[in-house]
Design a protein around this motif. Structure first.
Motif, short mmCIF file in Angstrom:
data_model
loop_
_atom_site.label_atom_id
_atom_site.label_comp_id
_atom_site.label_asym_id
_atom_site.label_seq_id
_atom_site.Cartn_x
_atom_site.Cartn_y
_atom_site.Cartn_z
N GLY A 37 8.32 -1.24 -26.20
CA GLY A 37 8.22 -0.04 -25.38
C GLY A 37 8.85 -0.29 -24.03
O GLY A 37 9.62 -1.24 -23.84
N PHE A 38 8.55 0.54 -23.08
CA PHE A 38 9.07 0.39 -21.72
C PHE A 38 8.05 0.96 -20.73
O PHE A 38 7.10 1.65 -21.12
CB PHE A 38 10.43 1.09 -21.56
CG PHE A 38 10.42 2.55 -21.88
CD1 PHE A 38 10.02 3.51 -20.93
CD2 PHE A 38 10.83 3.01 -23.13
CE1 PHE A 38 10.02 4.86 -21.23
CE2 PHE A 38 10.82 4.37 -23.44
CZ PHE A 38 10.42 5.30 -22.49
N SER A 39 8.26 0.65 -19.44
CA SER A 39 7.34 1.16 -18.42
C SER A 39 8.09 1.39 -17.12
O SER A 39 9.05 0.69 -16.79
CB SER A 39 6.18 0.19 -18.18
OG SER A 39 6.65 -1.07 -17.77
N ILE A 40 7.66 2.40 -16.40
CA ILE A 40 8.22 2.74 -15.10
C ILE A 40 7.06 3.00 -14.15
O ILE A 40 5.90 3.11 -14.56
CB ILE A 40 9.13 3.98 -15.19
CG1 ILE A 40 8.41 5.10 -15.92
CG2 ILE A 40 10.44 3.66 -15.86
CD1 ILE A 40 9.23 6.33 -16.15
N VAL A 41 7.34 3.10 -12.85
CA VAL A 41 6.32 3.31 -11.84
C VAL A 41 6.70 4.52 -11.00
O VAL A 41 7.82 4.61 -10.50
CB VAL A 41 6.17 2.07 -10.92
CG1 VAL A 41 5.12 2.35 -9.83
CG2 VAL A 41 5.79 0.85 -11.74
N MET A 42 5.77 5.45 -10.87
CA MET A 42 5.99 6.60 -9.98
C MET A 42 5.10 6.45 -8.75
O MET A 42 4.00 5.92 -8.82
CB MET A 42 5.71 7.92 -10.70
CG MET A 42 4.30 8.11 -11.19
SD MET A 42 4.08 9.73 -12.00
CE MET A 42 2.33 9.68 -12.37
N ASP A 43 5.61 6.92 -7.62
CA ASP A 43 4.88 6.78 -6.36
C ASP A 43 5.21 7.98 -5.48
O ASP A 43 6.21 8.68 -5.69
CB ASP A 43 5.26 5.48 -5.66
CG ASP A 43 4.27 5.10 -4.58
OD1 ASP A 43 3.19 5.71 -4.51
OD2 ASP A 43 4.57 4.19 -3.80
N ASP A 44 4.35 8.20 -4.48
CA ASP A 44 4.55 9.32 -3.56
C ASP A 44 4.26 8.84 -2.15
O ASP A 44 3.49 7.89 -1.94
CB ASP A 44 3.61 10.47 -3.93
CG ASP A 44 4.00 11.77 -3.23
OD1 ASP A 44 5.19 11.93 -2.91
OD2 ASP A 44 3.12 12.61 -3.00
N ASN A 45 4.88 9.48 -1.17
CA ASN A 45 4.67 9.09 0.22
C ASN A 45 3.33 9.57 0.77
O ASN A 45 2.89 9.12 1.82
CB ASN A 45 5.79 9.65 1.11
CG ASN A 45 5.75 11.17 1.18
OD1 ASN A 45 5.65 11.84 0.15
ND2 ASN A 45 5.86 11.72 2.38
N VAL A 46 2.64 10.44 0.04
CA VAL A 46 1.34 10.97 0.44
C VAL A 46 0.32 10.61 -0.64
O VAL A 46 0.53 10.89 -1.82
CB VAL A 46 1.38 12.50 0.64
CG1 VAL A 46 0.00 13.02 1.00
CG2 VAL A 46 2.39 12.87 1.71
N SER A 47 -0.79 10.00 -0.24
CA SER A 47 -1.84 9.68 -1.20
C SER A 47 -2.86 10.82 -1.23
O SER A 47 -2.92 11.64 -0.32
CB SER A 47 -2.53 8.37 -0.82
OG SER A 47 -3.17 8.49 0.44
N GLY A 48 -3.64 10.85 -2.28
CA GLY A 48 -4.73 11.81 -2.35
C GLY A 48 -4.45 13.03 -3.18
O GLY A 48 -5.36 13.79 -3.49
N GLY A 49 -3.20 13.27 -3.56
CA GLY A 49 -2.88 14.43 -4.38
C GLY A 49 -2.47 14.00 -5.78
O GLY A 49 -1.83 12.97 -5.96
N ARG A 50 -2.81 14.82 -6.76
CA ARG A 50 -2.46 14.49 -8.14
C ARG A 50 -0.99 14.77 -8.39
O ARG A 50 -0.45 15.80 -7.99
CB ARG A 50 -3.32 15.32 -9.10
CG ARG A 50 -2.95 15.15 -10.56
CD ARG A 50 -3.92 15.91 -11.45
NE ARG A 50 -3.47 15.95 -12.83
CZ ARG A 50 -4.17 16.47 -13.84
NH1 ARG A 50 -5.35 17.01 -13.57
NH2 ARG A 50 -3.71 16.47 -15.07
N MET A 51 -0.33 13.83 -9.08
CA MET A 51 1.05 14.02 -9.49
C MET A 51 1.09 14.41 -10.96
O MET A 51 0.36 13.85 -11.78
CB MET A 51 1.88 12.76 -9.25
CG MET A 51 2.16 12.49 -7.78
SD MET A 51 3.51 11.32 -7.53
CE MET A 51 2.77 9.81 -8.13
N ASN A 52 1.95 15.36 -11.28
CA ASN A 52 2.17 15.78 -12.66
C ASN A 52 3.49 15.21 -13.15
O ASN A 52 4.45 15.07 -12.38
CB ASN A 52 2.19 17.30 -12.76
CG ASN A 52 0.85 17.91 -12.38
OD1 ASN A 52 -0.19 17.48 -12.88
ND2 ASN A 52 0.86 18.89 -11.50
#
Length: 601
Positions: free
Chosen positions: A529-544
């Protein structure tokens, strides 16, 4: 809260709280009579790394943690049926709930694997709904299980930071967490709890702290503890707290204690036991601990008095008004030593120059006890405590609203554990992406029960195309943004729920999430399989997110603590040849990122 009687004659007999204590103890002891129906959820020794009632951020630990390697078999502890399977990026990760015919429910969290028939059902629902998160409920006939049947394997999923099984026992009625140790699991324990620190709080007549000191007690040869010198206090009312931990025989971990007692001379004043914790009451942990010390130092002190006495009463067997079985068992004190304040919450009210002998005990479920002894004397001083600077007085037990047009704070009647001298300030901030002043909403070291509703007004007009990108939140010293979300109100302010006091403002978020490779070679012919990492500059909100391979939905398992999205070819192998993986990620304020990579199978 209980009025103090005038004498110590028959200090325990005919005490209504003693009656409640006995009823609760009998009810809880009855659970242990069921122990022969329950087997351990793991084979071999049970290695405890977390205890029931252990202090955690904003909640009591609702079960036992058992250390084990990944994929160690997990077994149903009794006959019953799988009533629920929960799959999420955080929390328990993958969890199985089993309902038993005696009215109890067992819960198995952070699982890496599920039994094949359970996994097949979860996968079918995930593909049908094209959604990783699942909360599946079942009736008795769908997945019956027998005692000792393997239902899964130990893992590290969800909010877990090392492989272990999180195990709970609950009442099905109300889904109330019970101490699993009452069900007879064999966990050798001959170690008494350790007492590390004593904290003495001087209180005013409202029960508010005017000062405190922390003492390291001396360890005696007996294994107990004492404070050698008489403690002199200058307030007639005091409260006590202990930093104390427990260990079982097989593990070195410093775990949470089961309970504690406070004695004045020979009279029991206050006690608590972690036996039964309704989930809706678990946040009252913040009224039984030194919340400020937790927020500042991430250390835990158990208070031996209740900041919110109306919540800490011993519940009748079917009464859920108080969160903990036989908590806040107050006892009368010697009228020669203690003057009645008219109501009682577990704090001590002393008479001048009358030394009082105190004993604090911490206990574990196996009955091992550690004791700390000390003598306290009250010596009045003519120096009155300085008035605490504040802008508003907010009484506990009453709803409060503060509104100055730019800021509005709404608190429910149960939001404060005790009266609050509320501090507020507004600081101009014209940094990039800061759309309001910084509003200092009291002090983050004061606990806020549940949430308050905060409304903030921007300092200027916001363009229509940016309004959806505004959020109410905070910014730390490193510049990292944390979001509480928010919605625009008719009067031009943004409103959001806040769970802590602190510094808040309105911020603009137009930065899309990032996507980085964790493991994703362009040649995956030998990969699983494979894996990637998603991130956001603001914490606390759900990412879709949504991923596809050659246009077909791809099941990406989401690890919330790391941001990883993991794809396994066992869940869908596109076959030999060239393929295209595409990913779309959207943050809570509508900023989106599209990412793709071609690979070969």
């Amino acid at each position: 809260m209980i009025p103090l009687p005038a004498s110590l004659s028959s200090p325990v007999k005919n005490n209504p709280l003693r009656t409640l204590f006995c009823l609760c103890f009998f009810t809880f002891s009855f659970l242990s009579a069921q122990e022969l129906q329950y087997d351990a959820p793991l084979g071999g020794p049970l290695l405890v790394t977390g205890t029931f009632g252990e202090l955690r951020g904003n909640h009591f630990h609702a079960g036992l943690d058992f250390r084990a390697s990944v994929n160690t078999p997990v077994y149903a502890v009794a006959d019953g049926y799988v009533s629920r399977i929960l799959v999420s990026p955080g929390g328990y990760g993958q969890a199985i709930y089993v309902d038993h015919p005696d009215g109890h429910r067992s819960v198995y969290g952070h699982l890496e694997t599920l039994a094949p028939e359970l996994l097949d059902t979860v996968r079918a629902r995930q593909f049908a709904e094209e959604e990783f998160r699942q909360d599946l409920r079942f009736g008795p006939a769908v997945f019956p299980v027998t005692r000792g049947q393997q239902i899964g394997g130990v893992g590290n999923r969800g909010h877990s930071f090392g492989p272990h099984l999180h195990f709970e026992m609950r009442e099905q009625a109300g889904d109330v967490a019970l101490n699993p140790l009452a069900f007879g699991f064999s966990i050798p324990d001959t170690r008494a709890p350790a007492i590390r620190k004593l904290r003495v709080y001087e209180l005013d007549d409202r029960g508010l702290e005017t000062g405190s000191r922390t003492i390291t007690p001396q360890t005696l040869r007996s294994g107990n503890y004492q404070v050698d010198d008489t403690l002199v206090v200058t307030s007639r009312r005091i409260g006590l707290a202990l930093k104390s931990y427990d260990r079982q025989n097989a593990m070195p971990n410093w775990n949470g204690i089961f309970g504690g007692n406070l004695y004045a001379d020979s009279t029991l004043i206050f006690e608590f036991r972690f036996a039964r914790i309704p989930f809706e009451e678990t946040e009252y942990l913040n009224a039984l601990t030194d919340y400020a010390d937790w927020m500042e130092n991430e250390s835990w002190f158990h208070r031996f008095w209740a900041l919110s006495p109306q919540q800490f009463r011993a519940p009748m067997p079917k009464d859920t008004a108080g969160p903990f079985a036989f908590l806040n068992q107050a006892r009368p004190q010697d009228a020669k030593q203690v003057e009645s304040p008219g109501s009682y919450d577990g704090s001590l009210v002393l008479q001048p120059e009358k030394p009082i002998n105190l004993r604090l005990q911490t206990v574990d479920f196996a009955g091992n006890t550690s004791e700390l002894g000390l003598v306290v004397v009250y010596r009045p001083t003519s120096t009155a405590p300085a008035a605490e600077p504040h802008q508003y007085f907010l009484p506990a037990g009453e709803a409060s609203v503060i509104d100055n047009n730019d800021m509005r704070l709404e608190l429910s009647a149960d939001a404060l554990y005790r009266d609050c001298f509320f501090r507020y300030a507004r600081l101009p901030d014209r940094s990039a992406n800061h759309l309001s002043d910084v509003h200092q909403v009291h002090d983050y070291r004061t606990p806020l029960h549940g949430s308050g509703r905060l409304h903030l007004r921007p300092v200027g007009r916001i363009a229509d195309d940016l309004r959806d990108h505004v959020f109410l939140g905070s910014c730390d010293d490193a510049g990292h943004l944390s979001s509480n979300g928010g919605d625009w109100t008719e009067d031009g302010r943004m409103a959001a729920n806040i769970s802590t006091f602190g510094d808040y403002g309105l911020f603009l978020d137009t930065v899309p999430p990032t996507v980085e490779v964790n493991y994703f070679s362009t040649d995956l012919r030998r990969a699983t399989g494979f894996s990637i990492v998603m991130d956001d500059n603001v914490s606390g909100g759900r990412m879709n997110f949504r991923g596809t391979i050659d246009g077909k939905w791809a099941l990406l398992e989401h690890d919330g603590k790391s941001g990883k999205l993991i794809y396994s070819f066992a869940n869908g192998d596109p076959g030999p040849g060239e393929h295209l993986f595409e990913l779309e990620v959207t943050d809570a304020r509508g900023n989106g990122t599209q990412w793709q990579r071609r690979f070969r199978r």
